[in-house]
Design a protein around this motif. Structure first.
Motif, PDB file in Angstrom:
ATOM      1  N   PRO A 234       2.816   5.326   5.267  1.00  0.00           N
ATOM      2  CA  PRO A 234       1.644   6.024   5.832  1.00  0.00           C
ATOM      3  C   PRO A 234       1.465   7.438   5.281  1.00  0.00           C
ATOM      4  O   PRO A 234       0.345   7.898   5.119  1.00  0.00           O
ATOM      5  CB  PRO A 234       1.951   6.074   7.330  1.00  0.00           C
ATOM      6  CG  PRO A 234       2.927   4.985   7.559  1.00  0.00           C
ATOM      7  CD  PRO A 234       3.696   4.830   6.284  1.00  0.00           C
TER       8      PRO A 234
ATOM      9  N   ILE B  16       0.835  -1.203   0.000  1.00  0.00           N
ATOM     10  CA  ILE B  16       0.000   0.000   0.000  1.00  0.00           C
ATOM     11  C   ILE B  16       0.865   1.246   0.000  1.00  0.00           C
ATOM     12  O   ILE B  16       0.463   2.282  -0.476  1.00  0.00           O
ATOM     13  CB  ILE B  16      -0.971  -0.012   1.200  1.00  0.00           C
ATOM     14  CG1 ILE B  16      -1.932  -1.168   1.042  1.00  0.00           C
ATOM     15  CG2 ILE B  16      -1.724   1.295   1.325  1.00  0.00           C
ATOM     16  CD1 ILE B  16      -2.831  -1.392   2.212  1.00  0.00           C
TER      17      ILE B  16
ATOM     18  N   PHE C 254       1.919   8.559   2.259  1.00  0.00           N
ATOM     19  CA  PHE C 254       1.241   8.520   0.963  1.00  0.00           C
ATOM     20  C   PHE C 254      -0.254   8.329   1.151  1.00  0.00           C
ATOM     21  O   PHE C 254      -1.072   9.039   0.559  1.00  0.00           O
ATOM     22  CB  PHE C 254       1.817   7.411   0.085  1.00  0.00           C
ATOM     23  CG  PHE C 254       1.129   7.304  -1.245  1.00  0.00           C
ATOM     24  CD1 PHE C 254       1.406   8.213  -2.254  1.00  0.00           C
ATOM     25  CD2 PHE C 254       0.187   6.324  -1.479  1.00  0.00           C
ATOM     26  CE1 PHE C 254       0.764   8.143  -3.481  1.00  0.00           C
ATOM     27  CE2 PHE C 254      -0.460   6.241  -2.701  1.00  0.00           C
ATOM     28  CZ  PHE C 254      -0.171   7.152  -3.694  1.00  0.00           C
ATOM     29  N   LYS C 255      -0.608   7.387   1.984  1.00  0.00           N
ATOM     30  CA  LYS C 255      -2.015   7.090   2.241  1.00  0.00           C
ATOM     31  C   LYS C 255      -2.731   8.317   2.824  1.00  0.00           C
ATOM     32  O   LYS C 255      -3.819   8.681   2.383  1.00  0.00           O
ATOM     33  CB  LYS C 255      -2.088   5.904   3.204  1.00  0.00           C
ATOM     34  CG  LYS C 255      -3.386   5.212   3.283  1.00  0.00           C
ATOM     35  CD  LYS C 255      -3.191   3.933   4.078  1.00  0.00           C
ATOM     36  CE  LYS C 255      -4.446   3.569   4.790  1.00  0.00           C
ATOM     37  NZ  LYS C 255      -4.313   2.386   5.608  1.00  0.00           N
TER      38      LYS C 255
ATOM     39  N   VAL D 149      -3.093  11.169   0.101  1.00  0.00           N
ATOM     40  CA  VAL D 149      -4.190  10.931  -0.842  1.00  0.00           C
ATOM     41  C   VAL D 149      -5.526  11.239  -0.176  1.00  0.00           C
ATOM     42  O   VAL D 149      -6.386  11.908  -0.757  1.00  0.00           O
ATOM     43  CB  VAL D 149      -4.155   9.488  -1.386  1.00  0.00           C
ATOM     44  CG1 VAL D 149      -5.412   9.163  -2.176  1.00  0.00           C
ATOM     45  CG2 VAL D 149      -2.914   9.270  -2.243  1.00  0.00           C
ATOM     46  N   HIS D 150      -5.678  10.785   1.042  1.00  0.00           N
ATOM     47  CA  HIS D 150      -6.917  11.042   1.779  1.00  0.00           C
ATOM     48  C   HIS D 150      -7.122  12.548   1.972  1.00  0.00           C
ATOM     49  O   HIS D 150      -8.232  13.060   1.791  1.00  0.00           O
ATOM     50  CB  HIS D 150      -6.838  10.330   3.131  1.00  0.00           C
ATOM     51  CG  HIS D 150      -8.153  10.158   3.807  1.00  0.00           C
ATOM     52  ND1 HIS D 150      -8.358   9.256   4.794  1.00  0.00           N
ATOM     53  CD2 HIS D 150      -9.347  10.789   3.666  1.00  0.00           C
ATOM     54  CE1 HIS D 150      -9.595   9.338   5.236  1.00  0.00           C
ATOM     55  NE2 HIS D 150     -10.222  10.261   4.550  1.00  0.00           N
TER      56      HIS D 150
END
Length: 78
Positions: free
Chosen positions: A13, A10, A15-16, A19-20
């Motif tokens: 953290p 995935i 990057f996640k 995006v959010h």
């Protein structure tokens, strides 16, 4: 772990969360503070400011300092 999940990466953290945050900014249509974004993406405001600084350096968001400051997408979402 099932064989279907092996090899799925995935990403870090940041990057996640980034995006959010971008999706949240796009849906908001306005400027949001790091605290507001952090609350929505279930993160800490200090960590969120670091993520948003990276997005600002990349030219994805604009930042405004000060009490009334925050972050906004640099380009409108069509």
């Amino acid at each position: 772990m099932s064989s279907a999940n092996r090899g799925v990466n995935i990403g870090p953290p940041r990057f996640k969360i980034a995006v959010h945050a971008i999706v949240w900014l796009a849906n908001s249509g306005g400027m949001l503070s790091s605290a507001m974004i952090a609350e929505q993406v279930d993160s800490h405001a200090t960590f969120m400011r670091r993520v948003m600084q990276s997005l600002s350096s990349a030219g994805i968001v604009e930042s405004k300092g000060g009490r009334e400051g925050g972050y906004i997408l640099k380009k409108a979402v069509d």
